[in-house]
Motif scaffolding. Sequence first.
Motif, PDB file in Angstrom:
ATOM      1  N   TRP A 174      82.182  31.264  33.700  1.00 16.30           N
ATOM      2  CA  TRP A 174      82.488  32.321  34.665  1.00 16.30           C
ATOM      3  C   TRP A 174      83.930  32.291  35.141  1.00 16.30           C
ATOM      4  O   TRP A 174      84.392  33.241  35.768  1.00 16.30           O
ATOM      5  CB  TRP A 174      81.560  32.199  35.878  1.00 16.30           C
ATOM      6  CG  TRP A 174      80.159  32.630  35.595  1.00 16.30           C
ATOM      7  CD1 TRP A 174      79.646  33.038  34.411  1.00 16.30           C
ATOM      8  CD2 TRP A 174      79.079  32.678  36.537  1.00 16.30           C
ATOM      9  NE1 TRP A 174      78.310  33.337  34.538  1.00 16.30           N
ATOM     10  CE2 TRP A 174      77.944  33.128  35.821  1.00 16.30           C
ATOM     11  CE3 TRP A 174      78.966  32.375  37.882  1.00 16.30           C
ATOM     12  CZ2 TRP A 174      76.705  33.283  36.439  1.00 16.30           C
ATOM     13  CZ3 TRP A 174      77.741  32.540  38.497  1.00 16.30           C
ATOM     14  CH2 TRP A 174      76.622  32.997  37.778  1.00 16.30           C
ATOM     15  N   ILE A 175      84.655  31.229  34.877  1.00 17.15           N
ATOM     16  CA  ILE A 175      86.031  31.110  35.356  1.00 17.15           C
ATOM     17  C   ILE A 175      86.887  32.234  34.799  1.00 17.15           C
ATOM     18  O   ILE A 175      87.918  32.594  35.377  1.00 17.15           O
ATOM     19  CB  ILE A 175      86.611  29.728  34.966  1.00 17.15           C
ATOM     20  CG1 ILE A 175      87.926  29.476  35.710  1.00 17.15           C
ATOM     21  CG2 ILE A 175      86.798  29.629  33.472  1.00 17.15           C
ATOM     22  CD1 ILE A 175      87.778  29.356  37.186  1.00 17.15           C
ATOM     23  N   ASN A 176      86.477  32.826  33.675  1.00 24.20           N
ATOM     24  CA  ASN A 176      87.255  33.903  33.058  1.00 24.20           C
ATOM     25  C   ASN A 176      86.649  35.276  33.310  1.00 24.20           C
ATOM     26  O   ASN A 176      87.018  36.249  32.651  1.00 24.20           O
ATOM     27  CB  ASN A 176      87.351  33.665  31.538  1.00 24.20           C
ATOM     28  CG  ASN A 176      88.041  32.360  31.206  1.00 24.20           C
ATOM     29  OD1 ASN A 176      89.038  32.014  31.815  1.00 24.20           O
ATOM     30  ND2 ASN A 176      87.502  31.629  30.232  1.00 24.20           N
ATOM     31  N   LYS A 177      85.702  35.372  34.256  1.00 25.24           N
ATOM     32  CA  LYS A 177      85.006  36.641  34.477  1.00 25.24           C
ATOM     33  C   LYS A 177      85.394  37.283  35.803  1.00 25.24           C
ATOM     34  O   LYS A 177      85.530  36.615  36.815  1.00 25.24           O
ATOM     35  CB  LYS A 177      83.484  36.426  34.474  1.00 25.24           C
ATOM     36  CG  LYS A 177      82.866  36.344  33.100  1.00 25.24           C
ATOM     37  CD  LYS A 177      81.338  36.419  33.211  1.00 25.24           C
ATOM     38  CE  LYS A 177      80.702  36.490  31.831  1.00 25.24           C
ATOM     39  NZ  LYS A 177      79.246  36.696  31.921  1.00 25.24           N
ATOM     40  N   ARG A 178      85.597  38.575  35.796  1.00 28.75           N
ATOM     41  CA  ARG A 178      85.632  39.416  36.987  1.00 28.75           C
ATOM     42  C   ARG A 178      86.473  38.863  38.129  1.00 28.75           C
ATOM     43  O   ARG A 178      86.035  38.819  39.266  1.00 28.75           O
ATOM     44  CB  ARG A 178      84.209  39.672  37.481  1.00 28.75           C
ATOM     45  CG  ARG A 178      83.310  40.291  36.435  1.00 28.75           C
ATOM     46  CD  ARG A 178      81.912  40.456  36.953  1.00 28.75           C
ATOM     47  NE  ARG A 178      80.999  40.891  35.902  1.00 28.75           N
ATOM     48  CZ  ARG A 178      79.684  40.968  36.040  1.00 28.75           C
ATOM     49  NH1 ARG A 178      79.132  40.630  37.191  1.00 28.75           N
ATOM     50  NH2 ARG A 178      78.927  41.373  35.053  1.00 28.75           N
ATOM     51  N   GLY A 179      87.633  38.408  37.835  1.00 30.04           N
ATOM     52  CA  GLY A 179      88.537  37.977  38.891  1.00 30.04           C
ATOM     53  C   GLY A 179      88.226  36.622  39.479  1.00 30.04           C
ATOM     54  O   GLY A 179      88.795  36.243  40.504  1.00 30.04           O
ATOM     55  N   ILE A 180      87.330  35.848  38.856  1.00 28.18           N
ATOM     56  CA  ILE A 180      87.024  34.505  39.338  1.00 28.18           C
ATOM     57  C   ILE A 180      88.156  33.579  38.908  1.00 28.18           C
ATOM     58  O   ILE A 180      88.467  33.455  37.732  1.00 28.18           O
ATOM     59  CB  ILE A 180      85.681  34.002  38.769  1.00 28.18           C
ATOM     60  CG1 ILE A 180      84.565  35.009  39.072  1.00 28.18           C
ATOM     61  CG2 ILE A 180      85.349  32.642  39.337  1.00 28.18           C
ATOM     62  CD1 ILE A 180      84.373  35.288  40.541  1.00 28.18           C
ATOM     63  N   SER A 181      88.790  32.933  39.865  1.00 28.76           N
ATOM     64  CA  SER A 181      89.977  32.128  39.555  1.00 28.76           C
ATOM     65  C   SER A 181      89.840  30.660  39.945  1.00 28.76           C
ATOM     66  O   SER A 181      90.661  29.850  39.553  1.00 28.76           O
ATOM     67  CB  SER A 181      91.203  32.718  40.269  1.00 28.76           C
ATOM     68  OG  SER A 181      90.966  32.793  41.672  1.00 28.76           O
ATOM     69  N   VAL A 182      88.811  30.311  40.724  1.00 22.74           N
ATOM     70  CA  VAL A 182      88.646  28.935  41.200  1.00 22.74           C
ATOM     71  C   VAL A 182      87.229  28.462  40.904  1.00 22.74           C
ATOM     72  O   VAL A 182      86.261  29.187  41.147  1.00 22.74           O
ATOM     73  CB  VAL A 182      88.905  28.830  42.719  1.00 22.74           C
ATOM     74  CG1 VAL A 182      88.656  27.411  43.201  1.00 22.74           C
ATOM     75  CG2 VAL A 182      90.326  29.252  43.046  1.00 22.74           C
ATOM     76  N   GLN A 183      87.110  27.289  40.360  1.00 24.17           N
ATOM     77  CA  GLN A 183      85.802  26.672  40.117  1.00 24.17           C
ATOM     78  C   GLN A 183      85.898  25.195  40.469  1.00 24.17           C
ATOM     79  O   GLN A 183      86.758  24.481  39.950  1.00 24.17           O
ATOM     80  CB  GLN A 183      85.377  26.841  38.665  1.00 24.17           C
ATOM     81  CG  GLN A 183      84.054  26.138  38.344  1.00 24.17           C
ATOM     82  CD  GLN A 183      83.678  26.232  36.875  1.00 24.17           C
ATOM     83  OE1 GLN A 183      84.377  26.848  36.087  1.00 24.17           O
ATOM     84  NE2 GLN A 183      82.564  25.629  36.513  1.00 24.17           N
ATOM     85  N   LEU A 184      85.024  24.748  41.370  1.00 24.66           N
ATOM     86  CA  LEU A 184      85.031  23.338  41.742  1.00 24.66           C
ATOM     87  C   LEU A 184      84.484  22.493  40.597  1.00 24.66           C
ATOM     88  O   LEU A 184      83.496  22.854  39.962  1.00 24.66           O
ATOM     89  CB  LEU A 184      84.186  23.108  42.998  1.00 24.66           C
ATOM     90  CG  LEU A 184      84.638  23.780  44.293  1.00 24.66           C
ATOM     91  CD1 LEU A 184      83.821  23.252  45.470  1.00 24.66           C
ATOM     92  CD2 LEU A 184      86.125  23.575  44.552  1.00 24.66           C
ATOM     93  N   SER A 185      85.138  21.362  40.369  1.00 21.09           N
ATOM     94  CA  SER A 185      84.634  20.418  39.374  1.00 21.09           C
ATOM     95  C   SER A 185      83.404  19.701  39.938  1.00 21.09           C
ATOM     96  O   SER A 185      83.070  19.849  41.119  1.00 21.09           O
ATOM     97  CB  SER A 185      85.721  19.399  39.027  1.00 21.09           C
ATOM     98  OG  SER A 185      86.029  18.605  40.171  1.00 21.09           O
TER      99      SER A 185
END
Length: 227
Positions: free
Chosen positions: A157-168
């Motif tokens: 999802w990190i590359n979907k619909r303006g998602i720019s942050v994903q917690l590890s």
Amino acid sequence: FAAGGGGAQKSRIWTEDAFSILPATDTIGDRTINALFENGTMRDEKGTASTALNTSEYIKPGVHFLDVVTLKDVTADELRYVIGNILLTSRYGAVSSRIGRMENQILGVFGGIAELPSSLELVQGVYENLTHSPTLLEHPLDSNAVITATQQVISSWINKRGISVQLSKTELTELIADVDQHWSESDRESFLKRLNQSYETFRKVPATAESKKRKNKGKETTSETES
């Protein structure tokens, strides 16, 4: 926002329906019970037990539901408050509040300028992921397999619909630990007080009868002067 005392601010928590991975035919069972009389019990006014039978559906133990919750423009304390409530909540609905329990887990946290993919999209992705495994999809599903499949799906999802942050995974663990600390017996009171005070600027102080009277007098004087 209602927890902060109310006000005119719009809701900033978007929730969706949670969906099971397996079809309803696999996760719902029927139980047979004695039908109730008009008095709401299984015995009539004479004490005779009901002989009529009735069936009701129930969700089998061990069913997994996936859900996406989107928070908009929240502060750090609001994030802690929402996640804490999700983790602490174990009962939902009128019937399940008496006879059913659930355990919530946070499997991923994202940030961006757009809403996350839907719960149904998540479930479809997890189902397709699990169908590729050699193990048959039958109830009850293995919890570890469901968690692994879900994390694999949401990692894209990190590359979907303006998602720019994903917690590890490490950051997610640290976040949950931070939430648990703020909701602990030692810190809960100060945390909730601090959160409550953050809404002071949004609250409207109700006008007293005297202040309304003075306000109305001011309007009348202005009107007479203009005349």
